[in-house]
Design an enzyme around this catalytic site. Sequence first.
Site, mmCIF file in Angstrom:
data_model
loop_
_atom_site.group_PDB
_atom_site.id
_atom_site.type_symbol
_atom_site.label_atom_id
_atom_site.label_comp_id
_atom_site.label_asym_id
_atom_site.label_seq_id
_atom_site.Cartn_x
_atom_site.Cartn_y
_atom_site.Cartn_z
ATOM 1 N NE ARG A 1 -58.015 20.349 85.193
ATOM 2 C CZ ARG A 1 -58.544 19.030 84.945
ATOM 3 N NH1 ARG A 1 -59.400 18.951 84.412
ATOM 4 N NH2 ARG A 1 -57.525 18.175 85.092
ATOM 5 C CE LYS B 1 -65.091 20.970 81.153
ATOM 6 N NZ LYS B 1 -63.488 20.540 81.317
ATOM 7 N NE ARG C 1 -61.834 12.542 77.021
ATOM 8 C CZ ARG C 1 -62.177 13.728 76.689
ATOM 9 N NH1 ARG C 1 -63.564 13.767 76.966
ATOM 10 N NH2 ARG C 1 -61.642 14.760 76.526
HETATM 11 C C1 BTN Z 1 -61.521 23.565 81.998
HETATM 12 O O1 BTN Z 1 -60.580 23.309 80.971
HETATM 13 O O2 BTN Z 1 -62.279 22.640 82.219
HETATM 14 C C2 BTN Z 1 -61.369 24.837 82.766
HETATM 15 C C3 BTN Z 1 -62.095 25.859 81.861
HETATM 16 C C4 BTN Z 1 -61.951 27.332 82.573
HETATM 17 C C5 BTN Z 1 -62.498 28.357 81.983
HETATM 18 C C6 BTN Z 1 -62.552 29.607 82.869
HETATM 19 S S1 BTN Z 1 -63.575 30.769 81.964
HETATM 20 C C7 BTN Z 1 -63.012 32.040 83.094
HETATM 21 C C8 BTN Z 1 -61.604 31.598 83.387
HETATM 22 N N1 BTN Z 1 -60.858 32.648 82.544
HETATM 23 C C9 BTN Z 1 -60.028 31.765 81.832
HETATM 24 O O3 BTN Z 1 -59.344 31.948 80.708
HETATM 25 N N2 BTN Z 1 -60.413 30.444 82.087
HETATM 26 C C10 BTN Z 1 -61.471 30.282 83.222
#
Ligand code: BTN
Length: 326
Positions: free
Chosen positions: A122, A187, A322
């Site tokens: 994100r 996380k 946070r």
């Molecule tokens: C976050 O930042 O919390 C979200 C992370 C999301 C990661 C997943 S892995 C599968 C899908 N492909 C990506 O490039 N991102 C999401």
Amino acid sequence: MSVLEQIFDILSDGYFHSGQKISNQLAISRSSVWNAIERLKSMGLEIYAVKGQGYRLAHAIEPLNKEKILKAVDSRQLFRIPHLDLHWSIASTNQYLLDLAKYGAKSGHACVAEYQTAGRGRRGKTWISPFGGNIFLSQLWRFSTGPAALGGLSLAVAVALGNALERFGIREFSLKWPNDIVVQEKKLAGILVEISGEAAGPTAVIVGIGLNVKLNSNDAKQIDQPWTDINTLHPGEISRNQMVGTLLSELMKMFTKFESGGLSPFLEKWRQWDTCLGKKVILHFHDRQIEGTARGIDDRGALQLEVNGTVHTYHAGEVSLRSIRS
Ligand code: BTN
């Protein structure tokens, strides 16, 4: 199958395999075996090499397998998956489906990968995606409505992910607004929802889930926030293939429920799993931050933050949150 995939397959049992045997089995030279092993290591696989014994993985890994995943999908949901693509290595499963969606890929199309070279998180962050051992999963869903109606979707995805974890007896997690899955502020999983479509609809949504199943400490050095994985909570118990099948089942149940009821049917569970409720938190924007007390979410999934006695509303996607350790 490429040479790399074949060698991973051979090593996946966690036992020693001699370089000579691998080279005979695949009809390639010893130096090609060595090169492939080095390449696998650079992708994040922990491989031990011991003179006289050969190579072995630090621990056995169940390779992702399409048939096993589909077998683990609830039979009542299976028909909703027109395609499941399994990639050994890909830039990003989300990007892959975004591209396919432009060319008319069907709702329910799913993609899972062992390794992402450009995993996305994100707010423009990178999602560290080392090889073999974690879950990188995306699914495309087409909604007839415009994006405005999909405001709370990312919170509903978090509930679907929580339901999937519970089906494996994993209950230690909670949710951090809008959709992080955490265990004591570390996380465990991240969710990235990407939307494309016209204001009036229809909308193509790509839901991406990154679930830490077994991260090794070397890969984890690159992660810029506290993390944990399923293996730390439940050592060696979880089959990734079954987990992916269960995640897809819960996602599809959620999508269909969301289509008719929006976020409402998911609010109770989200609130039950809210880790920040009543705690002092900092809300970060790209250029500033606000301190306050988290007062939960409203019915649209927006964060309620009490600052100097007044409760303000913040919408998903604009901020991160946070907890402050007291
Ligand atoms: C976050 O930042 O919390 C979200 C992370 C999301 C990661 C997943 S892995 C599968 C899908 N492909 C990506 O490039 N991102 C999401």
